[in-house]
Design an enzyme around this catalytic site. Structure first.
Site, mmCIF file in Angstrom:
data_model
loop_
_atom_site.group_PDB
_atom_site.id
_atom_site.type_symbol
_atom_site.label_atom_id
_atom_site.label_comp_id
_atom_site.label_asym_id
_atom_site.label_seq_id
_atom_site.Cartn_x
_atom_site.Cartn_y
_atom_site.Cartn_z
ATOM 1 N N TYR A 114 0.852 -1.203 0.000
ATOM 2 C CA TYR A 114 0.000 0.000 0.000
ATOM 3 C C TYR A 114 0.883 1.247 0.000
ATOM 4 O O TYR A 114 0.626 2.204 -0.726
ATOM 5 C CB TYR A 114 -0.884 -0.017 1.249
ATOM 6 C CG TYR A 114 -1.925 1.074 1.268
ATOM 7 C CD1 TYR A 114 -3.194 0.845 0.758
ATOM 8 C CD2 TYR A 114 -1.638 2.335 1.794
ATOM 9 C CE1 TYR A 114 -4.153 1.845 0.758
ATOM 10 C CE2 TYR A 114 -2.583 3.338 1.798
ATOM 11 C CZ TYR A 114 -3.852 3.084 1.284
ATOM 12 O OH TYR A 114 -4.797 4.078 1.288
ATOM 13 N N PHE B 52 -9.836 19.155 -24.457
ATOM 14 C CA PHE B 52 -10.203 17.748 -24.527
ATOM 15 C C PHE B 52 -11.473 17.576 -23.682
ATOM 16 O O PHE B 52 -11.685 18.328 -22.738
ATOM 17 C CB PHE B 52 -9.064 16.840 -24.042
ATOM 18 C CG PHE B 52 -9.432 15.389 -24.196
ATOM 19 C CD1 PHE B 52 -9.543 14.840 -25.469
ATOM 20 C CD2 PHE B 52 -9.750 14.602 -23.103
ATOM 21 C CE1 PHE B 52 -9.960 13.526 -25.637
ATOM 22 C CE2 PHE B 52 -10.161 13.281 -23.270
ATOM 23 C CZ PHE B 52 -10.261 12.742 -24.531
ATOM 24 N N THR B 53 -12.290 16.596 -24.054
ATOM 25 C CA THR B 53 -13.628 16.473 -23.430
ATOM 26 C C THR B 53 -13.582 16.444 -21.895
ATOM 27 O O THR B 53 -14.246 17.241 -21.231
ATOM 28 C CB THR B 53 -14.329 15.195 -23.923
ATOM 29 O OG1 THR B 53 -13.437 14.092 -23.734
ATOM 30 C CG2 THR B 53 -14.717 15.297 -25.396
ATOM 31 N N ASP C 20 -0.569 18.719 -21.120
ATOM 32 C CA ASP C 20 -1.211 17.408 -21.142
ATOM 33 C C ASP C 20 -0.342 16.524 -22.041
ATOM 34 O O ASP C 20 -0.302 16.701 -23.260
ATOM 35 C CB ASP C 20 -2.634 17.528 -21.693
ATOM 36 C CG ASP C 20 -3.362 16.179 -21.741
ATOM 37 O OD1 ASP C 20 -2.681 15.136 -21.732
ATOM 38 O OD2 ASP C 20 -4.607 16.180 -21.792
ATOM 39 N N LYS D 57 -2.334 6.014 -22.457
ATOM 40 C CA LYS D 57 -1.735 6.333 -23.763
ATOM 41 C C LYS D 57 -0.212 6.366 -23.607
ATOM 42 O O LYS D 57 0.485 5.576 -24.207
ATOM 43 C CB LYS D 57 -2.263 7.667 -24.281
ATOM 44 C CG LYS D 57 -3.761 7.660 -24.604
ATOM 45 C CD LYS D 57 -4.164 8.985 -25.236
ATOM 46 C CE LYS D 57 -5.654 9.157 -25.383
ATOM 47 N NZ LYS D 57 -6.240 8.463 -26.527
ATOM 48 N N ARG E 34 -16.149 12.360 -33.152
ATOM 49 C CA ARG E 34 -15.444 13.495 -32.552
ATOM 50 C C ARG E 34 -15.966 14.747 -33.233
ATOM 51 O O ARG E 34 -15.358 15.298 -34.137
ATOM 52 C CB ARG E 34 -13.923 13.375 -32.717
ATOM 53 C CG ARG E 34 -13.291 12.205 -31.995
ATOM 54 C CD ARG E 34 -12.981 12.405 -30.522
ATOM 55 N NE ARG E 34 -14.077 12.405 -29.592
ATOM 56 C CZ ARG E 34 -13.933 12.129 -28.288
ATOM 57 N NH1 ARG E 34 -12.773 11.814 -27.782
ATOM 58 N NH2 ARG E 34 -14.958 12.177 -27.493
ATOM 59 N N PHE F 212 -21.831 12.064 -25.041
ATOM 60 C CA PHE F 212 -21.404 11.134 -26.090
ATOM 61 C C PHE F 212 -21.055 9.763 -25.539
ATOM 62 O O PHE F 212 -21.087 8.778 -26.257
ATOM 63 C CB PHE F 212 -20.191 11.703 -26.852
ATOM 64 C CG PHE F 212 -18.986 11.918 -25.987
ATOM 65 C CD1 PHE F 212 -18.830 13.097 -25.282
ATOM 66 C CD2 PHE F 212 -18.019 10.936 -25.855
ATOM 67 C CE1 PHE F 212 -17.725 13.298 -24.462
ATOM 68 C CE2 PHE F 212 -16.909 11.120 -25.039
ATOM 69 C CZ PHE F 212 -16.774 12.311 -24.342
HETATM 70 N N1 F0G Z 1 -6.048 14.101 -22.154
HETATM 71 C C1 F0G Z 1 -6.036 13.636 -23.410
HETATM 72 C C2 F0G Z 1 -5.327 14.401 -24.470
HETATM 73 C C3 F0G Z 1 -6.679 12.426 -23.711
HETATM 74 O O1 F0G Z 1 -6.666 11.981 -24.956
HETATM 75 C C4 F0G Z 1 -7.340 11.722 -22.675
HETATM 76 C C5 F0G Z 1 -8.066 10.504 -22.964
HETATM 77 C C6 F0G Z 1 -7.324 12.246 -21.385
HETATM 78 C C7 F0G Z 1 -6.660 13.451 -21.151
HETATM 79 C C8 F0G Z 1 -7.998 11.564 -20.250
HETATM 80 O O2 F0G Z 1 -7.258 10.444 -19.887
HETATM 81 O O3 F0G Z 1 -8.803 8.519 -20.344
HETATM 82 O O4 F0G Z 1 -6.808 8.271 -18.840
HETATM 83 O O5 F0G Z 1 -8.765 9.570 -18.118
HETATM 84 N N2 F0G Z 1 -8.393 10.140 -24.111
HETATM 85 C C9 F0G Z 1 -9.096 8.914 -24.453
HETATM 86 C C10 F0G Z 1 -9.372 8.863 -25.922
HETATM 87 C C11 F0G Z 1 -10.303 8.668 -23.622
HETATM 88 O O6 F0G Z 1 -10.064 7.915 -26.329
HETATM 89 O O7 F0G Z 1 -8.881 9.681 -26.691
HETATM 90 P P1 F0G Z 1 -7.953 9.125 -19.265
#
Ligand code: F0G
Length: 482
Positions: free
Chosen positions: A80, A132-133, A223, A266, A389, A455
């Protein structure tokens, strides 16, 4: 990926790895695909993976691991607090980013949550090259406003600009003058800008952004989720860096930023994430949120096995032959579609191939979600799952009005080291067929529209009955073929 020259003069991506574990796939007949997409409310997020042939929804958490990553996972130190696994990950992050502190989180958006809690007060603004979303959702939930300052070429579907993720620095200077630096929570710059087609920024542009931020005392946050692609593009496209190692470019970028966060789903071919900084005050101001929302400071919601995999994955990211696999495969995918007249985002970026739904379905009004409709139609035509997208991925304004997205894209992500070139070729062929029959495809409308991040799990239905006409045409053209 190798840069061998072919005798024929043509060039194809050539993998510098071999595949030693496989997973069987099923390609359902189109009638079964119709059933599946109806059950999924025409939202590709709601499809069952067992109904999908090639899953190009995302490259998040679905990249193939190497033998070295798998081996490292067996050596994980499960504790832990204070596990040796965390120490190894922390040391690797210090090596590649050149910064002292690391706060682990369970994935990228959790890092965004903590940054929003720490930096964003109601009324504050967060300028960015492009949102980003999940980032935007966290910033607006904290009462902040996101302002996009991407160079105009970033929003042009086709362009000769090599760095379509670049920031319009003069626009930032104007914004800072108008709003006051004290009202800017931070500047967020996104590597491999996701929503405009995985497009990179240049080191020179990052330098200019960094200078502008430092002059005004605005923290610069990167990011780095899609940093691997951006590193490759800087090396391949920015003359200044042609002879630099990936490690040197990485450190040079990191040095220009005050805070870096990433999704290890990623970056590092694993699952997890975190926040990196050299600034003790920032570190201490964010630290308390980690045990509260994520887990103790030496795992932050990640499993020790995943942390071991990320450590090795980051090491592999230093290898140009590893990080060029995605961009070179994607460039092939994009070129093959482009050759057939299918409208695609160019130049090819990272992450995946992006089809321009605005032109593909130019007869579908943007209020009926052409990229969502194209995602459903591509699944029907091929069993390939992509991701909308466009306007569906936007959120409504507080007054309920719906902003139309700058671009309507269908993203066909290529998880790294997962698909073969013949699978890419199959996807190209079926999208080509769909393009020839595009007038059959109509729009979509909501049957259930969630308020936040709609979405992900909203449900829709076709406007009219185009889905049945598409299935009939498929049978006419392909007979009994899958
Ligand atoms: N920032 C970027 C540029 C991303 O592409 C993503 C995730 C996140 C933050 C959030 O990271 O998913 O680990 O919480 N992108 C995924 C995609 C969901 O399908 O492009 P996460």
């Amino acid at each position: 990926m190798s840069k061998v020259t072919y005798f024929s003069g043509e060039s194809f991506p050539l993998e510098m790895h071999k595949v030693r574990i496989i997973q069987k796939l099923t390609l359902l007949p189109i009638e079964e695909r119709l059933r599946a997409v109806e059950e999924a409310g025409y939202n590709t997020f709601l499809l069952q993976n067992s109904d999908v042939f090639l899953d190009m929804l995302t490259d998040s958490g679905v990249n193939a691991m190497s033998d070295r990553q798998q081996a490292a996972m067996l050596t994980a130190d499960d504790a832990y607090a204070g596990s040796a696994t965390f120490t190894r990950l922390h040391a690797k992050l210090q090596e590649v980013f050149g910064k002292k502190y690391f706060l682990p989180t369970h994935q990228g958006r959790a890092a965004e949550h903590i940054l929003a809690l720490g930096f964003v007060k109601p009324g504050m603004v967060v300028p960015t090259n492009y949102h980003f979303t999940t980032t935007k959702a966290h910033i607006t939930a904290a009462g902040g406003e996101v302002v996009e300052l991407i160079e105009p070429s970033g929003l042009a579907v086709t362009s000769d600009e090599k760095f379509k993720g670049n920031v319009d620095v003069a626009a930032f200077e104007r914004l800072a003058d108008e709003r006051g630096a004290e009202n800017i929570a931070f500047f967020r710059v996104e590597a491999g800008t996701n929503l405009v087609g995985g497009q990179p920024f240049s080191l020179a542009n990052l330098r200019a952004v960094s200078h502008a931020c430092r002059r005004r005392g605005v923290p610069l946050v990167m990011d780095a989720s899609l940093l691997a692609d951006n590193l490759y593009f800087v090396k391949a496209r920015e003359p200044e860096c042609a002879d630099w190692s990936v490690a040197d470019i990485w450190l040079a970028m990191s040095e220009l930023c005050d805070v870096i966060y990433f999704s290890a789903r990623k970056l590092g071919f694993g699952r997890g994430g975190g926040i990196i900084t050299d600034d003790q005050k920032i570190y201490e101001s964010l630290r308390a949120w980690v045990p509260m929302y994520e887990g103790f400071l030496t795992y932050g919601g990640m499993s020790v096995r995943e942390m071991e995999a990320i450590t090795v994955g980051l090491d592999e990211t230093l290898d140009e032959d590893m990080i060029n696999q995605g961009p070179l495969f994607i460039a092939h995918f994009v070129d093959e579609m482009d050759r057939r007249g299918i409208p695609v985002v160019t130049p090819a970026g990272g992450l995946g191939a992006h089809v321009d739904a605005m032109r593909f379905l130019d007869h579908v009004d943007q209020r009926y979600y052409p990229s969502g409709a194209l995602a459903a139609a591509v699944y029907l035509a091929s069993g390939v799952r992509g991701m909308e997208r466009g306007t569906m991925s936007e959120q409504r304004e507080p007054d309920g009005s719906e902003p139309l997205a700058h671009m309507e894209l269908l993203r066909l992500a290529l998880p790294r080291r997962v698909f073969t070139l013949s699978q890419v070729q199959y996807a190209v062929d079926r999208i080509h067929w769909l393009y020839a029959n595009r007038r059959i495809v109509g729009g979509l409308e909501w049957t259930e529209e969630p308020e936040i991040l709609r979405f992900f799990y909203g449900r829709l239905k076709p406007v009219g009955d185009w889905q049945h006409a598409l299935v009939a045409k498929f049978r006419e053209d392909f007979g009994a073929s899958l």
